[in-house]
Design an enzyme around this catalytic site. Structure first.
Site, PDB file in Angstrom:
ATOM      1  N   VAL A   4     -65.292   6.110 -74.722  1.00  0.00           N
ATOM      2  CA  VAL A   4     -63.984   6.185 -75.395  1.00  0.00           C
ATOM      3  C   VAL A   4     -63.589   4.867 -76.064  1.00  0.00           C
ATOM      4  CG1 VAL A   4     -63.113   8.062 -73.928  1.00  0.00           C
ATOM      5  CG2 VAL A   4     -62.650   5.662 -73.290  1.00  0.00           C
TER       6      VAL A   4
ATOM      7  N   ALA B 214     -56.325   8.249 -55.101  1.00  0.00           N
ATOM      8  CA  ALA B 214     -57.102   9.479 -54.931  1.00  0.00           C
ATOM      9  C   ALA B 214     -58.489   9.055 -54.454  1.00  0.00           C
ATOM     10  CB  ALA B 214     -57.182  10.252 -56.234  1.00  0.00           C
TER      11      ALA B 214
ATOM     12  N   ASN C 109     -58.952  11.327 -69.220  1.00  0.00           N
ATOM     13  CA  ASN C 109     -59.106  10.829 -67.849  1.00  0.00           C
ATOM     14  C   ASN C 109     -59.707   9.430 -67.795  1.00  0.00           C
ATOM     15  OD1 ASN C 109     -59.247  11.286 -64.873  1.00  0.00           O
ATOM     16  ND2 ASN C 109     -61.449  11.106 -65.246  1.00  0.00           N
TER      17      ASN C 109
ATOM     18  N   LYS D 108     -52.275   0.548 -67.952  1.00  0.00           N
ATOM     19  CA  LYS D 108     -51.658   1.817 -67.533  1.00  0.00           C
ATOM     20  C   LYS D 108     -50.188   1.890 -67.957  1.00  0.00           C
ATOM     21  CE  LYS D 108     -55.160   3.944 -65.533  1.00  0.00           C
ATOM     22  NZ  LYS D 108     -55.754   5.147 -66.147  1.00  0.00           N
TER      23      LYS D 108
ATOM     24  N   ASP E  18     -68.563  12.038 -70.831  1.00  0.00           N
ATOM     25  CA  ASP E  18     -68.648  10.831 -69.998  1.00  0.00           C
ATOM     26  C   ASP E  18     -69.514   9.823 -70.749  1.00  0.00           C
ATOM     27  OD1 ASP E  18     -68.013  10.389 -66.769  1.00  0.00           O
ATOM     28  OD2 ASP E  18     -69.569   9.044 -67.515  1.00  0.00           O
TER      29      ASP E  18
ATOM     30  N   TYR F   8     -55.363  -4.067 -65.478  1.00  0.00           N
ATOM     31  CA  TYR F   8     -55.320  -2.612 -65.287  1.00  0.00           C
ATOM     32  C   TYR F   8     -53.870  -2.105 -65.342  1.00  0.00           C
ATOM     33  CZ  TYR F   8     -56.135   1.873 -62.847  1.00  0.00           C
ATOM     34  OH  TYR F   8     -56.188   3.202 -62.490  1.00  0.00           O
TER      35      TYR F   8
HETATM   36  N1  NAD Z   1     -58.912   7.280 -57.976  1.00  0.00           N
HETATM   37  C1  NAD Z   1     -57.723   6.708 -57.894  1.00  0.00           C
HETATM   38  O1  NAD Z   1     -57.259   6.328 -56.809  1.00  0.00           O
HETATM   39  C2  NAD Z   1     -56.871   6.552 -59.126  1.00  0.00           C
HETATM   40  C3  NAD Z   1     -55.523   6.158 -58.987  1.00  0.00           C
HETATM   41  C4  NAD Z   1     -54.739   6.033 -60.138  1.00  0.00           C
HETATM   42  C5  NAD Z   1     -55.286   6.298 -61.382  1.00  0.00           C
HETATM   43  N2  NAD Z   1     -56.596   6.664 -61.474  1.00  0.00           N
HETATM   44  C6  NAD Z   1     -57.134   6.925 -62.807  1.00  0.00           C
HETATM   45  O2  NAD Z   1     -57.797   8.171 -62.784  1.00  0.00           O
HETATM   46  C7  NAD Z   1     -58.855   8.183 -63.746  1.00  0.00           C
HETATM   47  C8  NAD Z   1     -60.123   8.675 -63.071  1.00  0.00           C
HETATM   48  O3  NAD Z   1     -60.533   7.782 -62.064  1.00  0.00           O
HETATM   49  P1  NAD Z   1     -61.324   8.253 -60.789  1.00  0.00           P
HETATM   50  O4  NAD Z   1     -61.333   7.076 -59.862  1.00  0.00           O
HETATM   51  O5  NAD Z   1     -60.786   9.501 -60.237  1.00  0.00           O
HETATM   52  O6  NAD Z   1     -62.837   8.460 -61.268  1.00  0.00           O
HETATM   53  P2  NAD Z   1     -63.506   9.605 -62.201  1.00  0.00           P
HETATM   54  O7  NAD Z   1     -64.723  10.075 -61.503  1.00  0.00           O
HETATM   55  O8  NAD Z   1     -62.511  10.619 -62.610  1.00  0.00           O
HETATM   56  O9  NAD Z   1     -63.906   8.750 -63.479  1.00  0.00           O
HETATM   57  C9  NAD Z   1     -65.020   7.871 -63.455  1.00  0.00           C
HETATM   58  C10 NAD Z   1     -65.922   8.213 -64.624  1.00  0.00           C
HETATM   59  O10 NAD Z   1     -65.489   7.469 -65.783  1.00  0.00           O
HETATM   60  C11 NAD Z   1     -66.626   7.240 -66.578  1.00  0.00           C
HETATM   61  N3  NAD Z   1     -66.367   6.196 -67.567  1.00  0.00           N
HETATM   62  C12 NAD Z   1     -66.275   4.867 -67.343  1.00  0.00           C
HETATM   63  N4  NAD Z   1     -66.089   4.201 -68.498  1.00  0.00           N
HETATM   64  C13 NAD Z   1     -66.046   5.129 -69.482  1.00  0.00           C
HETATM   65  C14 NAD Z   1     -65.895   5.056 -70.903  1.00  0.00           C
HETATM   66  N5  NAD Z   1     -65.763   3.882 -71.529  1.00  0.00           N
HETATM   67  N6  NAD Z   1     -65.901   6.214 -71.617  1.00  0.00           N
HETATM   68  C15 NAD Z   1     -66.055   7.407 -70.995  1.00  0.00           C
HETATM   69  N7  NAD Z   1     -66.219   7.530 -69.651  1.00  0.00           N
HETATM   70  C16 NAD Z   1     -66.219   6.403 -68.904  1.00  0.00           C
HETATM   71  C17 NAD Z   1     -67.679   6.847 -65.550  1.00  0.00           C
HETATM   72  O11 NAD Z   1     -69.001   6.963 -66.046  1.00  0.00           O
HETATM   73  C18 NAD Z   1     -67.382   7.820 -64.397  1.00  0.00           C
HETATM   74  O12 NAD Z   1     -68.209   8.966 -64.454  1.00  0.00           O
HETATM   75  C19 NAD Z   1     -58.916   6.765 -64.309  1.00  0.00           C
HETATM   76  O13 NAD Z   1     -58.199   6.705 -65.521  1.00  0.00           O
HETATM   77  C20 NAD Z   1     -58.209   5.940 -63.244  1.00  0.00           C
HETATM   78  O14 NAD Z   1     -57.658   4.759 -63.771  1.00  0.00           O
HETATM   79  C21 NAD Z   1     -57.396   6.797 -60.382  1.00  0.00           C
END
Ligand code: NAD
Length: 262
Positions: free
Chosen positions: A79, A203, A105, A174, A50, A170
């Site tokens: 990343v 989610a 992720n 994606k 992270d 975004y």
């Molecule tokens: N939650 C949703 O509804 C949803 C829907 C569609 C897609 N996604 C995608 O799922 C993935 C995870 O999202 P989530 O909402 O479940 O949260 P998550 O908790 O899985 O991810 C958030 C984490 O990402 C870390 N992060 C932010 N920038 C970063 C970087 N530059 N390098 C490394 N880590 C970094 C943050 O510190 C945080 O801990 C993302 O790619 C998101 O776009 C989420």
């Protein structure tokens, strides 16, 4: 009325004996849920990563105590920084004795209309979400190519397919992750590596609840045929399928994890 959440199913050994690397796994969302699931599915070692060091240290401890696995390590990685990506993959390769499964992720979004968008905001979302996935995939492919085996699972979003106001950056990122997944999968197939993506719609988790307006979340939940967002582990379950041999004949596919109405 919403369709009720099923009971949390214990693991089925889908990743028995495998080693796993996951980016952005220290939050409250899909990343940590996938890490926990991977251990429950029998992985022998796991590196979680992270950008946030404090949260990452906590997440490593939580993963160890909640699962009992000792072969857990954390490594900070942004990343968006190529040196970080190379250091992370080098570390994980050594810690695990070879990474079998990479879950990309990391992804970032904001809410902004296009006419108000500054280049810096556009660039940041693209750099973390699309370029970050590319950097991790590229370096991991180089490494996995030598072994002639491995699996990469990317995290996309239904916004890569569908339109939503104030999400052009975004959604473009994606859509790029989806295209990257398809093209890289063709190249990787030549040396026995599979690359697929999961495409979640919504989610819900505590950090999202804190950052997104309540009305927006209610509207998004209302778009789901199940009347609720996914639990983060429901998305992680799809990732486990893609990471495991149960999807051995799938590559370059984007699997929707959504109950959205058409
Ligand atoms: N939650 C949703 O509804 C949803 C829907 C569609 C897609 N996604 C995608 O799922 C993935 C995870 O999202 P989530 O909402 O479940 O949260 P998550 O908790 O899985 O991810 C958030 C984490 O990402 C870390 N992060 C932010 N920038 C970063 C970087 N530059 N390098 C490394 N880590 C970094 C943050 O510190 C945080 O801990 C993302 O790619 C998101 O776009 C989420």
């Amino acid at each position: 009325m919403s369709v009720k959440i099923p009971e949390y199913v214990a693991g089925h050994g889908l990743l028995k004996g495998k080693s796993v690397l996951i980016t952005a796994a220290a939050g409250a969302g899909i990343g940590f849920a996938a890490a926990k699931r991977a251990v429950e599915e029998g992985c022998r070692s796991i590196v979680i990563s992270d950008i946030h060091e404090g949260r990452l240290n906590d997440a490593v401890e939580r993963l160890k105590s909640e699962t009992g696995l000792e072969q857990v390590a954390g490594k900070v990685c942004n990343v968006a920084v190529e040196d970080d990506v190379q250091a992370l993959i080098g570390f994980a390769e050594e810690f695990c004795g070879g990474v079998d499964v990479l879950i990309n992720n990391a992804g970032l979004g904001t809410t902004k209309s296009l006419i108000d968008m500054e280049d810096a905001e556009w660039d940041k979302v693209i750099d973390v979400t699309l370029n970050g996935t590319m950097r991790m995939t590229r370096q991991m492919m180089r490494t996995m190519k030598g072994r002639g085996a491995g699996v990469i699972v990317n995290n996309a979003s239904v916004l890569g397919w569908r339109a939503q106001k104030e999400q052009s950056h975004y959604a473009a990122a994606k859509a790029g992750v989806m295209a990257l997944t398809r093209c890289a999968a063709l190249e990787a197939a030549d040396f026995g590596v599979r690359i697929n993506a999961v495409s979640p719609s919504l989610a819900v988790h505590p950090m999202l609840k804190k950052s997104a307006p309540e009305e927006l979340l209610a509207e998004l939940e209302g778009r789901e045929a199940f009347g609720r967002g996914a639990e983060v582990w429901e998305v992680a379950n799809v990732m486990m399928f893609l990471a495991s041999d149960y999807s051995s004949y799938l590559t370059g596919e984007i699997i929707s994890c959504s109950s959205q109405r058409a």
